[in-house]
Design a protein around this motif. Structure first.
Motif, PDB file in Angstrom:
ATOM      1  N   LEU A  46     -15.699  17.424 -29.813  1.00  0.00           N
ATOM      2  CA  LEU A  46     -14.647  17.879 -30.725  1.00  0.00           C
ATOM      3  C   LEU A  46     -13.868  16.688 -31.279  1.00  0.00           C
ATOM      4  CD1 LEU A  46     -13.251  21.048 -28.881  1.00  0.00           C
ATOM      5  CD2 LEU A  46     -14.552  21.001 -31.026  1.00  0.00           C
ATOM      6  N   LEU A  47     -13.569  15.713 -30.404  1.00  0.00           N
ATOM      7  CA  LEU A  47     -12.814  14.543 -30.854  1.00  0.00           C
ATOM      8  C   LEU A  47     -13.642  13.674 -31.790  1.00  0.00           C
ATOM      9  CD1 LEU A  47     -10.936  13.545 -27.573  1.00  0.00           C
ATOM     10  CD2 LEU A  47      -9.884  14.225 -29.735  1.00  0.00           C
ATOM     11  N   LEU A  48     -14.917  13.530 -31.491  1.00  0.00           N
ATOM     12  CA  LEU A  48     -15.761  12.641 -32.292  1.00  0.00           C
ATOM     13  C   LEU A  48     -16.277  13.328 -33.551  1.00  0.00           C
ATOM     14  CD1 LEU A  48     -17.819  10.902 -29.447  1.00  0.00           C
ATOM     15  CD2 LEU A  48     -15.760  10.066 -30.614  1.00  0.00           C
ATOM     16  N   VAL A  82     -14.866   4.366 -32.774  1.00  0.00           N
ATOM     17  CA  VAL A  82     -14.505   5.652 -32.161  1.00  0.00           C
ATOM     18  C   VAL A  82     -13.238   6.206 -32.796  1.00  0.00           C
ATOM     19  CG1 VAL A  82     -13.700   6.731 -30.014  1.00  0.00           C
ATOM     20  CG2 VAL A  82     -15.719   5.235 -29.996  1.00  0.00           C
ATOM     21  N   ARG A  83     -12.265   5.315 -33.035  1.00  0.00           N
ATOM     22  CA  ARG A  83     -11.024   5.784 -33.649  1.00  0.00           C
ATOM     23  C   ARG A  83     -11.301   6.357 -35.041  1.00  0.00           C
ATOM     24  NH1 ARG A  83      -6.129   4.979 -31.645  1.00  0.00           N
ATOM     25  NH2 ARG A  83      -6.413   3.045 -30.506  1.00  0.00           N
ATOM     26  N   GLU A 124      -8.595   6.678 -22.118  1.00  0.00           N
ATOM     27  CA  GLU A 124      -7.538   5.673 -22.307  1.00  0.00           C
ATOM     28  C   GLU A 124      -6.827   5.875 -23.640  1.00  0.00           C
ATOM     29  OE1 GLU A 124      -6.724   3.934 -19.928  1.00  0.00           O
ATOM     30  OE2 GLU A 124      -8.383   2.994 -18.845  1.00  0.00           O
ATOM     31  N   MET A 125      -7.622   6.171 -24.666  1.00  0.00           N
ATOM     32  CA  MET A 125      -7.093   6.223 -26.024  1.00  0.00           C
ATOM     33  C   MET A 125      -6.311   7.515 -26.282  1.00  0.00           C
ATOM     34  SD  MET A 125      -9.503   6.089 -29.416  1.00  0.00           S
ATOM     35  CE  MET A 125     -10.094   4.431 -29.413  1.00  0.00           C
ATOM     36  N   VAL A 126      -6.853   8.619 -25.816  1.00  0.00           N
ATOM     37  CA  VAL A 126      -6.243   9.919 -26.123  1.00  0.00           C
ATOM     38  C   VAL A 126      -5.270  10.341 -25.020  1.00  0.00           C
ATOM     39  CG1 VAL A 126      -6.708  12.360 -26.531  1.00  0.00           C
ATOM     40  CG2 VAL A 126      -8.227  10.609 -27.496  1.00  0.00           C
ATOM     41  N   GLU A 127      -5.726  10.337 -23.785  1.00  0.00           N
ATOM     42  CA  GLU A 127      -4.869  10.850 -22.704  1.00  0.00           C
ATOM     43  C   GLU A 127      -3.735   9.875 -22.399  1.00  0.00           C
ATOM     44  OE1 GLU A 127      -5.654  14.002 -21.715  1.00  0.00           O
ATOM     45  OE2 GLU A 127      -7.287  13.785 -23.164  1.00  0.00           O
ATOM     46  N   ARG A 128      -4.084   8.568 -22.350  1.00  0.00           N
ATOM     47  CA  ARG A 128      -3.058   7.574 -21.986  1.00  0.00           C
ATOM     48  C   ARG A 128      -2.414   6.924 -23.200  1.00  0.00           C
ATOM     49  NH1 ARG A 128      -5.091   3.288 -18.068  1.00  0.00           N
ATOM     50  NH2 ARG A 128      -2.867   2.876 -17.845  1.00  0.00           N
ATOM     51  N   ARG A 129      -2.924   7.216 -24.387  1.00  0.00           N
ATOM     52  CA  ARG A 129      -2.356   6.729 -25.657  1.00  0.00           C
ATOM     53  C   ARG A 129      -2.288   5.209 -25.752  1.00  0.00           C
ATOM     54  NH1 ARG A 129       1.700  11.148 -28.026  1.00  0.00           N
ATOM     55  NH2 ARG A 129       1.499  12.779 -26.454  1.00  0.00           N
ATOM     56  N   ASP A 178     -14.562  -3.295 -26.184  1.00  0.00           N
ATOM     57  CA  ASP A 178     -15.016  -4.013 -27.370  1.00  0.00           C
ATOM     58  C   ASP A 178     -14.269  -3.478 -28.603  1.00  0.00           C
ATOM     59  OD1 ASP A 178     -16.353  -5.125 -29.475  1.00  0.00           O
ATOM     60  OD2 ASP A 178     -18.179  -3.934 -29.218  1.00  0.00           O
ATOM     61  N   PRO A 179     -13.539  -4.357 -29.306  1.00  0.00           N
ATOM     62  CA  PRO A 179     -12.727  -3.898 -30.452  1.00  0.00           C
ATOM     63  C   PRO A 179     -13.551  -3.160 -31.507  1.00  0.00           C
ATOM     64  CG  PRO A 179     -12.134  -6.141 -29.865  1.00  0.00           C
ATOM     65  CD  PRO A 179     -13.326  -5.790 -29.021  1.00  0.00           C
ATOM     66  N   GLU A 180     -14.784  -3.574 -31.709  1.00  0.00           N
ATOM     67  CA  GLU A 180     -15.622  -2.892 -32.703  1.00  0.00           C
ATOM     68  C   GLU A 180     -15.914  -1.449 -32.283  1.00  0.00           C
ATOM     69  OE1 GLU A 180     -19.276  -4.591 -34.206  1.00  0.00           O
ATOM     70  OE2 GLU A 180     -18.284  -6.564 -34.274  1.00  0.00           O
TER      71      GLU A 180
END
Lengths: 275, 298
Positions: A144-146, A239-240, A215-220, A232-234
């Motif tokens: 759903l997120l992706l 993903v973002r 990390e990105m969604v739950e922990r913001r 990896d920043p790429e």
């Protein structure tokens, strides 16, 4: 990320999701559910939860293969049926899909895949009316997120019990529910053509992307914090971008505002209104 | 306080269906009275359900409304705390909990802190109350805090300062937190640590036990169960003694429990730990005034 931060209390999750299905089906004034059973892990988990919530005789699972679907998928679906005891039907979608694409032979794989997903949706909703049964969703939080799903296709449902569980958590719940090993151990696939796997198509693994999403969604965490955590920043950027560009799939269609009581903006009622 | 046998009704509600919920209340009130309880406590918004959104004005009741008159009648045998949307004299809606006894409304607590963040949107639909006060009952001095109020320690502090013996907490708290990190049981102190409870319930347990231990009060927490719009209410109702220990604890299912609260425990605790006797209201007041002044000056 420490493993405990993503490890679910599976007994609690089962209790919450069984209660969710049971009470929301009853809120709709119904007793039955219908869902697509692909042979994959997501629909197997939704099926097992619905069977426990409503009783297996109140759940109709429908396998809807296309000519190019892996025959192993239907076998796995039948394993889930014997494991859960639900009612089962097989509806081939090849004739109507081929009839449509005979007129548009240049359609690419994405268009064909979306059409198949929407064809399956129309079958589920037709059977939903015939059986007086709610359509149970099978989309997990990762996809759903992706945006890895077809809007108004496999993303369509009345109730989605697993939409707040990441794929790795769906695996854990599947093991807790005692689903067949053949379903749990095979690589996840949309099964649009033989040999397709989600991870190959997306270019990353569920373990990897779920760790990042937590990390990105739950922990913001923001990009610099994620880089500091070793991501990896790429990969993070990719993903973002997938999350942002698929936001439209997670919302109802936009309604042009004209009055003081625009539906869902200032005409805001609970879904369980009057139930 | 005097001996009090309290019934906790950890129940579901039908969203927006006041008449049906009222029937369920009357049945539970009758059962609690038959079980020998002197007070029966229902969850937050027990008469209306929680996720009301624009149903709010449709279910709002003035204090002289018929359903409340019916409950007042039922309170001739047993004291009752229930939750409802109140249409106040200013014609604004508030999330209220009323204490009924002997056919009268003894006290109405209007929820002060309306969570309007993350999944919550209470401040959009309801107006806040601005008073928190303990009141005298035939069982002693009681205060009511509704759900989120407990997260602001100033609320329980005020009831403590107002000499409450018992704090009643009607609640409609959703179950969230499913990882083993979140659901892990802490340091025991619970009669039933094996209960299946969400991470949010464990957080609540910590808050309520802290409230009781800090302020030497009985805490009676009565939460909703059931599902509204996909959200499961977390149950986990409990009674905490004035020493911060759990005396009664429910899981996620609908349940009714009755427990005798012993004044002796309060006496013993306040003798051992005389927090209320030693509390310096002048220190609190003086410093709050100083802090308020400095914040205005900023």
């Amino acid at each position: 990320m420490p493993a405990r931060a993503s490890t679910i209390d599976a007994a609690l999750v089962e209790r919450l999701l069984v209660g969710f299905i049971r009470e929301e089906v009853a809120s709709a004034g119904l007793t039955d559910a219908v869902l697509g059973l692909s042979g994959g892990i997501d629909s197997a988990v939704s099926c097992a939860l619905a069977a426990r919530a409503l009783g297996p005789e109140h759940v109709l699972a429908i396998c809807m293969p296309y000519a190019s679907s892996d025959p192993a998928s239907e076998r796995d679906a039948r394993e889930v049926v014997s494991n859960t005891g639900v009612r089962f039907d097989v509806v081939e979608i090849t004739p109507q899909i081929d009839a449509y694409f005979a007129a548009v032979p240049d359609a690419d794989r994405m268009r064909r895949g979306n059409k198949m997903a929407r064809e399956r949706m129309t079958i589920l909703y037709d059977r939903s009316a015939a059986e007086r049964a709610l359509v149970i969703g099978t989309s997990n939080k990762t996809e759903l997120l992706l945006g890895y799903g077809t809007l108004f296709g496999d993303m369509a449902s009345a109730l989605n019990p697993i939409g707040d569980l990441y794929k790795i958590q769906v695996f854990a719940l599947a093991r807790h529910l005692g689903l067949p090993a053949s379903v749990i151990d095979k690589p996840p696939s949309a099964d649009l053509w033989a040999g397709q796997t989600d991870e190959e198509e997306m270019g990353f693994g569920y373990d990897e992307v779920d760790a990042l999403l937590l990390e990105m969604v739950e922990r913001r965490l923001d990009d610099s914090q994620l880089a500091a955590e070793g991501y990896d920043p790429e990969f993070v950027t990719r993903v973002r971008r997938m999350i942002v560009s698929s936001q439209f799939k997670r919302r109802m269609p936009l309604i042009a505002k004209l009055t003081d009581r625009t539906i869902n903006q200032d005409f805001r009622y609970p879904r369980d209104w009057g139930r | 306080m005097k001996p009090l046998t309290v019934s906790l009704v950890q129940a579901d509600a039908v969203l927006g269906a006041v008449a049906r919920n009222l029937d369920a209340h009357l049945a539970q009130v009758g059962a609690a009275a038959a079980a020998g309880a002197g007070l029966v406590v229902f969850p937050e918004l027990s008469l209306t359900g929680y996720v009301l959104r624009d149903l709010t004005p449709e279910v709002a009741l003035r204090l002289d409304a018929e359903p409340i008159r019916v409950l007042r009648e039922a309170s001739r045998d047993i004291d009752i705390v229930f939750g409802f949307i109140e249409e106040c004299d200013d014609h604004h809606m508030r999330n209220s909990a009323a204490y009924l006894s002997g056919g009268e409304i003894v006290h109405v607590h209007r929820k002060v802190y309306l969570p309007t963040y993350s999944m919550f949107e209470e401040g959009r639909y309801w107006g806040p109350g601005d008073t928190v006060a303990a009141f005298d009952t035939r069982f002693g001095r009681i205060g009511i805090l509704t759900c989120e109020d407990v997260w602001h320690v100033s609320m329980s502090y005020l009831l403590f300062a107002d000499r409450a013996d018992i704090i009643l907490v009607p609640s409609a708290s959703p179950a969230r937190g499913i990882t083993v990190d979140e659901t892990a049981v802490g340091d025991g102190g619970s009669p039933s640590d094996a209960l299946l409870l969400s991470g949010s319930s464990r957080t609540w347990e910590g808050l309520l036990r802290h409230q009781s231990a800090s302020f030497n009060v009985y805490t009676v927490y009565v939460n909703r169960v059931g599902v509204e719009d996909g959200t499961t209410f977390a149950g986990g109702s409990r009674v905490v003694g004035p020493n911060g220990r759990n005396l009664l604890e429910f899981g996620l299912d609908a349940e009714v429990g009755t427990l005798a609260l012993d004044p002796e425990l309060l006496l013993r605790r306040r003798t051992a730990v005389p927090m209320l006797r030693d509390e310096r209201l002048d220190v609190t007041l003086g410093n709050l005034e100083r802090i308020a002044r400095s914040r205005f000056d900023d």
